[in-house]
Enzyme design. Structure first.
Site, PDB file in Angstrom:
ATOM      1  N   LYS A 115      23.677   9.325 -36.409  1.00  0.00           N
ATOM      2  CA  LYS A 115      22.814   9.222 -35.193  1.00  0.00           C
ATOM      3  C   LYS A 115      21.281   9.270 -35.689  1.00  0.00           C
ATOM      4  CE  LYS A 115      22.739  14.142 -34.087  1.00  0.00           C
ATOM      5  NZ  LYS A 115      23.162  15.112 -33.133  1.00  0.00           N
ATOM      6  N   ARG A 131      27.221  12.237 -43.161  1.00  0.00           N
ATOM      7  CA  ARG A 131      28.752  12.669 -43.180  1.00  0.00           C
ATOM      8  C   ARG A 131      29.402  11.975 -42.148  1.00  0.00           C
ATOM      9  NH1 ARG A 131      27.751  19.125 -42.714  1.00  0.00           N
ATOM     10  NH2 ARG A 131      25.994  18.225 -41.431  1.00  0.00           N
ATOM     11  N   PHE A 181      27.970  10.396 -22.937  1.00  0.00           N
ATOM     12  CA  PHE A 181      28.995   9.905 -24.047  1.00  0.00           C
ATOM     13  C   PHE A 181      29.847   8.769 -23.475  1.00  0.00           C
ATOM     14  CE2 PHE A 181      27.618  14.074 -25.399  1.00  0.00           C
ATOM     15  CZ  PHE A 181      27.736  13.998 -26.890  1.00  0.00           C
ATOM     16  N   CYS A 222      31.090  17.139 -37.045  1.00  0.00           N
ATOM     17  CA  CYS A 222      31.782  17.780 -35.951  1.00  0.00           C
ATOM     18  C   CYS A 222      32.711  16.957 -35.506  1.00  0.00           C
ATOM     19  CB  CYS A 222      31.008  18.163 -34.799  1.00  0.00           C
ATOM     20  SG  CYS A 222      29.737  19.685 -35.315  1.00  0.00           S
ATOM     21  N   LYS A 230      35.949  15.906 -37.689  1.00  0.00           N
ATOM     22  CA  LYS A 230      36.596  17.074 -38.335  1.00  0.00           C
ATOM     23  C   LYS A 230      37.386  17.769 -37.138  1.00  0.00           C
ATOM     24  CE  LYS A 230      33.833  20.573 -39.088  1.00  0.00           C
ATOM     25  NZ  LYS A 230      34.395  21.319 -37.991  1.00  0.00           N
ATOM     26  N   ASN A 278      34.411  19.425 -28.508  1.00  0.00           N
ATOM     27  CA  ASN A 278      34.160  18.085 -29.228  1.00  0.00           C
ATOM     28  C   ASN A 278      35.213  16.923 -29.147  1.00  0.00           C
ATOM     29  OD1 ASN A 278      31.750  19.246 -30.298  1.00  0.00           O
ATOM     30  ND2 ASN A 278      32.686  20.260 -31.945  1.00  0.00           N
TER      31      ASN A 278
END
Length: 248
Positions: free
Chosen positions: A137, A144, A65, A76, A79, A24
């Site tokens: 998204k 969040r 990405f 995700c 964090k 991530n």
């Protein structure tokens, strides 16, 4: 999993945990990287869309990405990046790279809000701005760490009135902002008498809107496209003032 073509790897618990966080963090790094390249493109007159296609065609890099936008959010990426930074500090490792990734992500949200406020100028206080997209998204009501939150907070702090639409996240947004926003069920109605439209989430319903109808209901045809969803070369001859991310 076998049918999906994804391999199954067996490893010790510590390695598995680091793998999850590292994956991530790598994706978050790509997002911050392309957003900073987009900022550079704006300064030197390059087009980040062409740049991302160019570098994404390199098989060592790939296109995933590498889409500029308002920054990453969700449950995700923020964090896990922060967890790696803190865990690294506990272990005596300073994640300078990830600290920069996080800093760029915070600044990107500020830049998006500033794009709107700079173009509204002295009339920002008292202006009405439409927001298309509140979730972090498309295809979710999840807000969040959504980029929409700090962006909208910056607009509200500047005295802007916000009319917001999202296909799924209105109820979630109400829990975040309360009655400080005007929530609209129809995305075209959100444009009525506004001085600007800010697109934040790439929902399918926003991809091919009726631009003539939009032009007819907006008080000022100013568009800030934070997802580079539309083509400014098409919209400017229609009378729109169009601004994307990383585009001349």
């Amino acid at each position: 999993i076998r049918d999906s073509g994804n391999p199954v790897h067996f490893m010790d618990i510590a390695s598995a945990e680091v793998t999850k966080y590292a994956a991530n963090a790598m994706l978050a790094t790509r997002i911050s990287f392309i957003n900073q390249i987009a900022e550079f493109c704006e300064r030197v007159g390059a087009d980040v869309n062409q740049v991302r296609v160019g570098i994404g065609s390199d098989k060592r890099i790939g296109p995933a990405f590498l889409h500029p936008g308002p920054g990453y959010g969700g449950s995700c990426f923020p964090k896990d990046v922060q967890a790696l930074i803190r865990s690294g500090a506990d272990a005596g490792v300073q994640f300078d790279l990830l600290e920069a990734v996080e800093a760029v992500n915070v600044r990107q949200k500020e830049r998006v809000a500033r794009k709107v406020l700079d173009r509204l100028g002295a009339s920002a206080s008292g202006a009405t701005v439409a927001i298309w997209g509140l979730a972090f998204k498309a295809e979710t009501d999840d807000m969040r760490e959504s980029p929409s939150i700090p962006v909208i907070e910056a607009l509200l702090a500047a005295g802007v009135t916000v009319q917001a639409h999202d296909p799924k996240a209105i109820e979630t947004a109400h829990a975040v902002f309360g009655d400080r926003l005007t929530y609209v069920d129809d995305h075209y109605e959100a444009l009525r008498d506004v001085q600007a439209l800010l697109l934040l989430t790439e929902w399918r319903v926003y991809r091919q809107p009726d631009f003539e109808r939009m032009r007819g209901v907006m008080r000022r045809p100013l568009i800030i496209d934070a997802r580079n969803l539309w083509d400014g070369a098409r919209l400017r001859p229609m009378g729109f003032e169009y601004h994307g991310i990383g585009r001349p």
